[in-house]
Design a protein around this motif. Structure first.
Motif, PDB file in Angstrom:
ATOM      1  N   ASN A  15      65.828  38.833  10.644  1.00  0.00           N
ATOM      2  CA  ASN A  15      65.413  38.561  11.853  1.00  0.00           C
ATOM      3  C   ASN A  15      64.328  37.206  11.564  1.00  0.00           C
ATOM      4  N   LEU A  16      64.074  36.653  10.371  1.00  0.00           N
ATOM      5  CA  LEU A  16      63.403  35.482  10.172  1.00  0.00           C
ATOM      6  C   LEU A  16      64.338  34.227  10.322  1.00  0.00           C
ATOM      7  N   ASP A  19      67.849  30.873  15.425  1.00  0.00           N
ATOM      8  CA  ASP A  19      68.846  31.353  16.368  1.00  0.00           C
ATOM      9  C   ASP A  19      70.233  30.576  15.913  1.00  0.00           C
ATOM     10  N   ASN A  99      66.059  32.257   6.806  1.00  0.00           N
ATOM     11  CA  ASN A  99      65.392  33.297   6.756  1.00  0.00           C
ATOM     12  C   ASN A  99      64.624  33.287   5.192  1.00  0.00           C
ATOM     13  N   GLN A 125      53.946  28.514  11.807  1.00  0.00           N
ATOM     14  CA  GLN A 125      54.000  29.949  11.566  1.00  0.00           C
ATOM     15  C   GLN A 125      54.990  30.730  12.535  1.00  0.00           C
ATOM     16  N   ASN A 126      55.698  31.738  12.021  1.00  0.00           N
ATOM     17  CA  ASN A 126      56.738  32.532  12.702  1.00  0.00           C
ATOM     18  C   ASN A 126      55.848  33.414  13.463  1.00  0.00           C
ATOM     19  N   PRO A 127      55.689  33.438  14.798  1.00  0.00           N
ATOM     20  CA  PRO A 127      54.977  34.081  15.733  1.00  0.00           C
ATOM     21  C   PRO A 127      55.004  35.858  15.821  1.00  0.00           C
ATOM     22  N   ASP A 128      56.320  36.214  15.219  1.00  0.00           N
ATOM     23  CA  ASP A 128      56.596  37.364  15.155  1.00  0.00           C
ATOM     24  C   ASP A 128      56.580  38.099  13.842  1.00  0.00           C
ATOM     25  N   ALA A 129      55.839  37.375  12.914  1.00  0.00           N
ATOM     26  CA  ALA A 129      55.746  37.815  11.324  1.00  0.00           C
ATOM     27  C   ALA A 129      54.499  37.595  10.908  1.00  0.00           C
ATOM     28  N   GLU A 130      54.024  38.270   9.830  1.00  0.00           N
ATOM     29  CA  GLU A 130      52.748  38.358   8.931  1.00  0.00           C
ATOM     30  C   GLU A 130      52.377  36.720   8.813  1.00  0.00           C
TER      31      GLU A 130
END
Length: 282
Positions: A15-16, A19, A99, A125-130
């Motif tokens: 998921n990293l 798209d 990823n 920064q990935n907004p959905d990750a740590e």
């Protein structure tokens, strides 16, 4: 194979991936046994032949075999030939691409370590990750010249025949450096926002690079560029990925041989240098 895939998902979550990207299993049966994982940057014909010779049954690469759609996998086509060879030889093909660019300990983190960057954070920064997960890295160094950074980079990667190109003043002193493994001329804006004085990436094109330096000369923080070959920038991560895979598989109780390719898949093999009448071969 499913166990190996699960380990890859833990290290470099799918998921990293961006798209537009293609990651994961391209060839192979998830229920097939795996005894030997071979790691490489590219799933090129030479790398596949190397995997066959070594008796590997799982080829892990950074770059995808099938990034763009194909309408045929006939054996006399480029991609079809690779697919047929892999299947005939009982070799699965799996990749972790963007990823692995974003993940902690991934491609750009390895480059940041080579450059001895401190206070490292993602360019994006990935907004959905740590925290810390995302594309590119930016950090600080002790006051150092651009040329010294280039030398540090050259000593830490498998330098291709094209070497390292510097845009800007090689003697200028910098303290904040951004890096992105792979093609990165779409992220000049992010490097500038991060306060980078020097941006290191690959596959820089004339117009975007010229415009980035022009912007820097008008008071922006980004004043210097280093262009390193795509192969050199990303192949430095492959040994790290192999170690991570080996350790994670062993921790899970799996006895699997993990090897690293010796193939240089940089497409460029020679250059002519200024004021020289001799070829410089890789």
């Amino acid at each position: 194979m499913r166990d190996v895939m699960n380990v890859c998902e833990q290290l470099w979550p799918n998921n990293l991936a961006e798209d537009w990207d293609s990651v994961g299993l391209a060839v192979g049966d998830p229920e097939a046994p795996v005894t030997h994982v071979h790691c490489a940057l590219d799933p090129s014909d030479e790398v596949i032949a190397e995997a066959v010779e070594l008796g590997a049954d799982f080829l892990f690469t950074h770059h995808p075999l099938l990034l763009r759609g194909v309408t045929s996998v006939a054996a006399d086509t480029l991609k079809g030939g690779a697919v047929h060879t892999l299947i005939r030889s009982g070799i699965a093909q799996f990749n972790a691409h963007t990823n692995a660019d974003s993940a902690l300990g991934g491609v750009s983190d390895v480059l940041a370590e080579i450059l001895q960057l401190r206070e490292v954070e993602p360019l994006v920064q990935n907004p959905d990750a740590e925290a810390g997960v995302g594309l590119g890295r930016v950090g600080t160094v002790e006051p150092t010249t651009v040329e010294d950074i280039a030398v540090r980079l050259a000593q830490g990667v498998d330098l291709s025949v094209r070497g390292i190109a510097i845009g800007g003043d090689p003697g200028a002193e910098v303290t904040r450096v951004a890096v992105l493994g792979g093609a990165g001329d779409s992220m000049f804006g992010e490097a500038r926002k991060a306060g980078a004085q020097l941006y290191i990436t690959s596959d820089l094109r004339h117009h975007p690079a010229s415009e980035a330096l022009d912007t820097g000369s008008r008071g922006g923080p980004l004043e210097h560029l280093i262009d390193i070959s795509h192969y050199s920038a990303e192949s430095a991560w492959i040994p790290r990925a192999a170690v991570q895979l080996d350790e994670a598989l062993r921790a899970g109780g799996h006895s699997v041989e993990v090897t690293v390719s010796g193939v240089c898949s940089d497409p460029w093999t020679a250059v002519v240098l200024p004021d020289s009448e001799e070829w410089q071969w890789n």
